[in-house]
Design an enzyme around this catalytic site. Structure first.
Site, short mmCIF file in Angstrom:
data_model
loop_
_atom_site.label_atom_id
_atom_site.label_comp_id
_atom_site.label_asym_id
_atom_site.label_seq_id
_atom_site.Cartn_x
_atom_site.Cartn_y
_atom_site.Cartn_z
N CYS A 14 4.23 -6.79 -0.08
CA CYS A 14 3.57 -7.90 0.60
C CYS A 14 2.63 -7.33 1.65
O CYS A 14 1.68 -6.63 1.28
CB CYS A 14 4.57 -8.90 1.18
SG CYS A 14 5.97 -8.18 2.05
N SER A 15 2.87 -7.59 2.93
CA SER A 15 1.97 -7.04 3.95
C SER A 15 2.74 -6.74 5.24
O SER A 15 2.23 -6.98 6.33
CB SER A 15 0.82 -8.00 4.23
OG SER A 15 1.32 -9.27 4.61
N CYS A 16 3.96 -6.21 5.13
CA CYS A 16 4.75 -5.85 6.31
C CYS A 16 3.95 -4.88 7.18
O CYS A 16 3.38 -3.90 6.68
CB CYS A 16 6.07 -5.20 5.90
SG CYS A 16 7.13 -6.30 4.95
N CYS A 24 2.49 -1.49 2.43
CA CYS A 24 3.55 -2.41 2.00
C CYS A 24 3.16 -2.87 0.61
O CYS A 24 2.29 -3.73 0.46
CB CYS A 24 3.68 -3.60 2.95
SG CYS A 24 4.83 -4.86 2.35
#
Lengths: 193, 99
Positions: A101-103, A98
């Site tokens: 962000c940090s999906c 991702c």
């Protein structure tokens, strides 16, 4: 954990009270969600992978609709983003990142590992996937194409790795024990001992 | 952004990501990575319809937009990429035009 008396705890209690008073979210629903979050771990994803390796019909359902396949395992997917499953195949390897962000498919894999959220991984996986795999010690068969999947929007993605050679006849628990979280992100591939 | 419904693309359609930088015009929440803007790719498949996160992030009315899985050749994005390698990105229809 008892945080009574702390400002955050009073805020949380007030919010919960309002949600309940307005019939928006009940205490039971909050407890159910906390339990599901605590239960989520890479072991759930590994169990799904092992089932897919041993049950062709489940594999087809998993690839067609990851959310419904996860629900077959009793995983609570209500309220979670749709789950997409990326099938590694001879000549094709998937790597999930991702960049924005940090999906991460938390419902099935739990919290993302620290490196998945690092700026270095997010920047490099998309531009230098072969360099990243090399640092993980991952060697793909010659001629394998890499498909980086940048998780940018409403889906969450997990990789269905290839079943390792030398595991013929293994049962599901033994197969699931081989599968690590990195295998389902694509930085590593499962191996028989 | 215009009020017109974004075009619908089928699997296999060649598309170009709009070369646009809304973040230069003010506060913005964008799910289209900078590295694909202005680049051409191929629709792998439509992923369904979802509320536009660019509006959701500001608690505005969010239109429901089609979302696509779009494949790019790594070579079209980075000069040093290995031939054959790909990047697949979820991109909302409002960012896509026919290539």
């Amino acid at each position: 954990m008892n945080l009574s008396g702390l400002e955050n705890d009073r805020l949380l209690a007030a919010l919960r009270g309002l949600l309940a008073a307005k019939n928006l979210v009940s205490a039971a629903e909050i407890a159910e969600r906390i339990a599901a979050t605590d239960q989520a771990s890479p072991a759930q994803g590994a169990a799904m992978v092992a089932r897919a390796w041993t049950d062709a019909a489940f594999r087809a359902r998993l690839l067609a609709d990851g959310t419904r396949a996860a629900e077959e395992f009793g995983i609570m997917m209500r309220g979670a983003p749709p789950l997409g499953v990326l099938e590694n195949a001879p000549g094709l390897h998937h790597l999930v990142v991702c960049t924005l962000c940090s999906c991460y498919p938390r419902a099935v894999l739990g919290y993302p590992p620290f490196w998945y959220k690092s700026v270095a991984y997010r920047a490099r996986a998309v531009r230098d996937p072969r360099g990243v795999l090399a640092e993980w010690g991952t060697v793909l068969p010659e001629g394998t194409r890499i498909r980086v999947v940048d998780s940018t929007a409403d889906y969450r993605w997990m990789v269905l790795p290839r079943r390792p050679d030398g595991t013929e006849g293994w049962d599901e628990p033994a197969l699931a024990a081989l599968v690590r979280e990195g295998d389902m992100v694509g930085v590593t591939i499962p191996r028989a001992p | 952004m215009s009020g017109a419904a974004p075009p619908l693309f089928a699997a296999g359609a060649r598309v170009r990501v709009r070369l646009d930088w809304p973040e230069q015009r003010g506060p913005a929440h964008i799910r289209t990575p900078h590295y694909v803007r202005g680049r051409e790719g191929t629709v792998l498949r439509p992923l369904g319809r979802f509320a536009n996160p660019e509006d959701l992030a500001f608690a505005r009315h969010a239109p429901i937009l089609p979302l696509y899985h779009v494949r790019f050749d790594q070579r079209a994005l980075w000069p040093e990429a290995a031939p054959g390698d790909e990047v697949v990105v979820e991109i909302f229809g409002s960012w896509l035009e026919t290539a």
